[in-house]
Structure formats: structure tokens, C-alpha cells
Design a protein around this motif. Sequence first.
Motif, PDB file in Angstrom:
ATOM      1  N   TYR A  11      -2.110   5.362 -10.397  1.00 14.84           N
ATOM      2  CA  TYR A  11      -2.494   4.429  -9.304  1.00 14.84           C
ATOM      3  C   TYR A  11      -3.991   3.789  -9.455  1.00 14.84           C
ATOM      4  O   TYR A  11      -4.176   2.528  -9.344  1.00 14.84           O
ATOM      5  N   ASP A  12      -4.673   4.695  -9.896  1.00 14.78           N
ATOM      6  CA  ASP A  12      -6.107   4.299 -10.144  1.00 14.78           C
ATOM      7  C   ASP A  12      -6.266   3.555 -11.298  1.00 14.78           C
ATOM      8  O   ASP A  12      -7.016   2.466 -11.021  1.00 14.78           O
ATOM      9  N   THR A  68       0.917  -1.134   0.052  1.00 15.46           N
ATOM     10  CA  THR A  68       0.061  -0.025  -0.078  1.00 15.46           C
ATOM     11  C   THR A  68       0.807   1.303  -0.134  1.00 15.46           C
ATOM     12  O   THR A  68       2.056   1.390   0.893  1.00 15.46           O
ATOM     13  N   LYS A  95      -6.521  -6.913 -16.186  1.00 16.24           N
ATOM     14  CA  LYS A  95      -7.218  -5.796 -16.087  1.00 16.24           C
ATOM     15  C   LYS A  95      -8.056  -5.129 -17.110  1.00 16.24           C
ATOM     16  O   LYS A  95      -8.366  -4.017 -16.712  1.00 16.24           O
ATOM     17  N   LYS A 128      -3.363   0.536  -4.263  1.00 15.44           N
ATOM     18  CA  LYS A 128      -4.146   1.015  -3.111  1.00 15.44           C
ATOM     19  C   LYS A 128      -3.050   2.191  -2.668  1.00 15.44           C
ATOM     20  O   LYS A 128      -1.874   1.809  -2.283  1.00 15.44           O
ATOM     21  N   HIS A 133      -4.228   1.365 -12.215  1.00 14.58           N
ATOM     22  CA  HIS A 133      -3.317   0.053 -12.241  1.00 14.58           C
ATOM     23  C   HIS A 133      -3.895  -0.671 -10.769  1.00 14.58           C
ATOM     24  O   HIS A 133      -3.445  -1.671 -10.519  1.00 14.58           O
ATOM     25  N   GLU A 134      -5.060  -0.111 -10.272  1.00 18.61           N
ATOM     26  CA  GLU A 134      -5.885  -0.588  -8.960  1.00 18.61           C
ATOM     27  C   GLU A 134      -4.927  -0.722  -7.948  1.00 18.61           C
ATOM     28  O   GLU A 134      -4.767  -1.701  -7.176  1.00 18.61           O
ATOM     29  N   VAL A 152     -10.944   5.969 -15.939  1.00 21.43           N
ATOM     30  CA  VAL A 152     -10.524   6.619 -14.770  1.00 21.43           C
ATOM     31  C   VAL A 152     -10.698   8.057 -15.057  1.00 21.43           C
ATOM     32  O   VAL A 152     -10.341   8.828 -15.954  1.00 21.43           O
ATOM     33  N   ASN A 175     -11.659   6.879  -2.866  1.00 17.79           N
ATOM     34  CA  ASN A 175     -10.875   5.708  -2.822  1.00 17.79           C
ATOM     35  C   ASN A 175      -9.774   5.617  -1.946  1.00 17.79           C
ATOM     36  O   ASN A 175      -9.339   4.542  -1.584  1.00 17.79           O
TER      37      ASN A 175
END
Length: 439
Positions: free
Chosen positions: A209-210, A3, A140, A215, A212-213, A372, A427
Motif C-alpha cells: 500500500y505504501d 481508504t 508514480k 491510504k 502504491h500510495e 519503501v 503515515n
Amino acid sequence: MTTVNVVDAPCGYGKTSWAIEYMNEMSTESHRFIYVTPFLDEVERVQQAVVNRKFYDPKSIKGVTKLDDLHRLLGQGNDICTTHALFQMANAETRDLISSNDYTLILDEVMNVIEQVPLRKDDLNFLLNAGVIEYVNNDKGLTFIKWKDDKIGYDTKYNDIKYMALSGNLMYCNSSALIWNLPCDLFLMFRDVFILTYLFKGQFQRYYYDLHEVKYQYLSVTKEQQGYILVPYENRQIHDKTVLSQNISIYEGQLNVIGDKRHALSTSWFEKPDNKDLLVTLRNNAYNFLTNKCNANKNTALWTTVMGKKEGKKEKNKGKIMNKVKPKGFAKCFISMTTRATNIYKDRSHLAYLINRFMNPIEKKFFEQYGVKVDQDAWALSELIQWVWRSRIRDDQPIHIYIPSSRMRGLLKQYLTSEAFEEAPLNAITDEAPSDWHL
């Protein structure tokens, strides 16, 4: 799963001071660090400030590239301090060495994690029809460019595209464009990741980052008797902008008329032949503001605008647009509109921000095609704040600034009178402590 810790706090809150204390306090037995910063002078500052461990800066010596030296230092488990530019060159070997040696990353300011690859109109179709590349979707649903195995030996003018594709760095965008993408699993190779920045919500690295998911959790920094500590973002000290608003004098007057329209002073505006006379007006306005309104000189002024294409073959030649806009007597006061993470201009008090920032439309569309959502205004405001905070406002000293773009001026005023831009993304994790349990 790693994370990412986003330490999001205004300049002057002590982000770098916290990082230096953290690296000094952690045992050399339990922690190995890679500290990445935009500038070489910041590399030297960190090397001098962290006294209980030795930081190495990769060098290019006798045919050994900086990347090769980085791999040597990683293999030996050394603490490393380097620049964004070298970190962007990371490949599969870099990722393996980082993972096997259990490193912690401290990234001083966000970096360029995506970038449009220059192509001519028919290059992409040519490579497809030649059977050299193909599209490959990952799990993804993201589309990458693969260079076909039986064409690896080809030596062509497209070698740069080949190497990016072979490194897994090349993504597809909007039927006609390619995007260089720093492999996101690089960040997942670290034990812990800390990004020291401000207004991360609007920056490309957040959207990356969003995409590529990955956190990320929001943290802030505060100073207590024992030193600087990280706190969950929801427990942060709210930024009181009362004094800040008093210290930033924004010019209001006739010199702003040139930027009244929403897209005035954008990159495309500067490039339109019909606006060539307006560039002269803008130059005169900037000179008028700096000289007549502020009594500025080369030691007090900073200004920026679009660079434009290079004139001539020499890299040292400044851009065509910038040359047409530069106010007389202030040529050496120019700094790039992307300048961040440097303190060398912190004595400057008279600023001219001659640009209206919009995202590269291809890069914006790249994120949007994958669902995104991006915020142009939050991004533009974050870019403006980073530039303005190179000046002495970072030390709570008053400044005078000319922002002829009504859009950019309005964003700065909104920032100074609200918390809207500093709210964490929906998120983001905002109520947890840092991922390193030692903290």
C-alpha cells in the motif's frame, strides 16, 4: 478515493465476530459483501454464521472456471465468500464488476500481494533482446513489464509471463528479476475495505500500500453491551500481556546453542551443504524438547521449519529439508510456517519453531528500490505470532515453545514486554472512525 480500514487487533479480540455482526446487521438493500479468507472451512463458517443474507462460494463446474463463476455472481450482485487464492486471480473484468455493483470487501488476514516470478539467469535479457517485452513507467514512477502488442499471438514457454504482463500484474525489480503484483486498483474498486489482521505494520501488504500510495487507517475492535464495535486505533484497548507472558513458556537451555548466530536457521542456512550434520542435531533437539522436556504426543504438538525443494514429481511429497528435520514420531504434527487464520490446531500446547524468518531478498529489494523502507524484524515477528497463535494460546491456555533461533526468540520476548511492534506506521490514520458511515 477508497481508504482501507485496517482492523489491527490481537487474536481473540473479536475481529471475525465484529465482521459477522456487521454483515448480519447491514441491510441487503444498502450493502453487498465479498468476504475473502485463506481457507475453505472458514468460507463455510461465515456462510453458516451470517443468517440474514446468502453467501455464494464460486464453483468450478462443467468447464466453467471458478473465476468465471465469480464473475457471474458479481454480475448478479450476490454476496460472495471465497478464498485468497481465487481473489488473487482478479482481472480487469473482476475490477469492473466490483466497481459497478458497489461492493464492500472484508479481507480476513493479509494475502500474498507480491511474489517473485521464477526466472533463469538470462530469461529477462532474452525477452528484451527478442523485442517481446519493454519497460513502461507509470505516473508514480513504478516500472511495469509490457508485452508488446505485435507479439501477443506468440505461443511460447513464456506464456505465464505474457499473461501476467497483459493483466498489468508484472513489475520490474533490480535489473534481473520480475515481481508479480496484484493490481492495487482492485482495492480501490470497493466502496469500503476492511482488513482483519494483527501486526499489519510489518506485513508485505502494508509495504504494498505504501508503494502504491494507498491510504489506510488503523482501527481496533472492542466489545460493548450491544456487541462488537470498531474504534479509532488511538482509542484502542492497550494489550495487557501480563497473563499472556505467564502462559507462554519459552525454552531456555543447551538445545538453543544451535541458533546462537543471527542468521542460523535461516533458509540459506538450511541449504548450505556444510550444515547437513547440524540438521540432524536440530532434529534431535526438537525430539528431545517435545518428548523429554514436554512429554508431548501427536495430539499436543505442532512444529515447523523450511520445506525445501520437493522430492520427486508428486506434489504430495514433502520438502527435502523438512524431511531431514522432522522429529521422530511427530511427522503429522507439521504445519507450514505461513499458516494463519485457522482454528483447527487450537488444542495444541507443545510447539517447536525451527526457523529464522527473513524476507525474500529480491522482494525486500523490490520495495527498497522504490524508497519503501521495510522492517525485517517486524515482519518476522508478525509471521511468528501468526503461527504461534494457531495453538491454544489463542484461548488463553498455557503453551511450551522451543525457538532455537536466538533472533526469533528475542523478538518474541521483546513483543511480550513492550508495545513497540504494535505502534501504527507514521503515515497511518489513527484518529478517525471507520469509512462506512453506517458504523
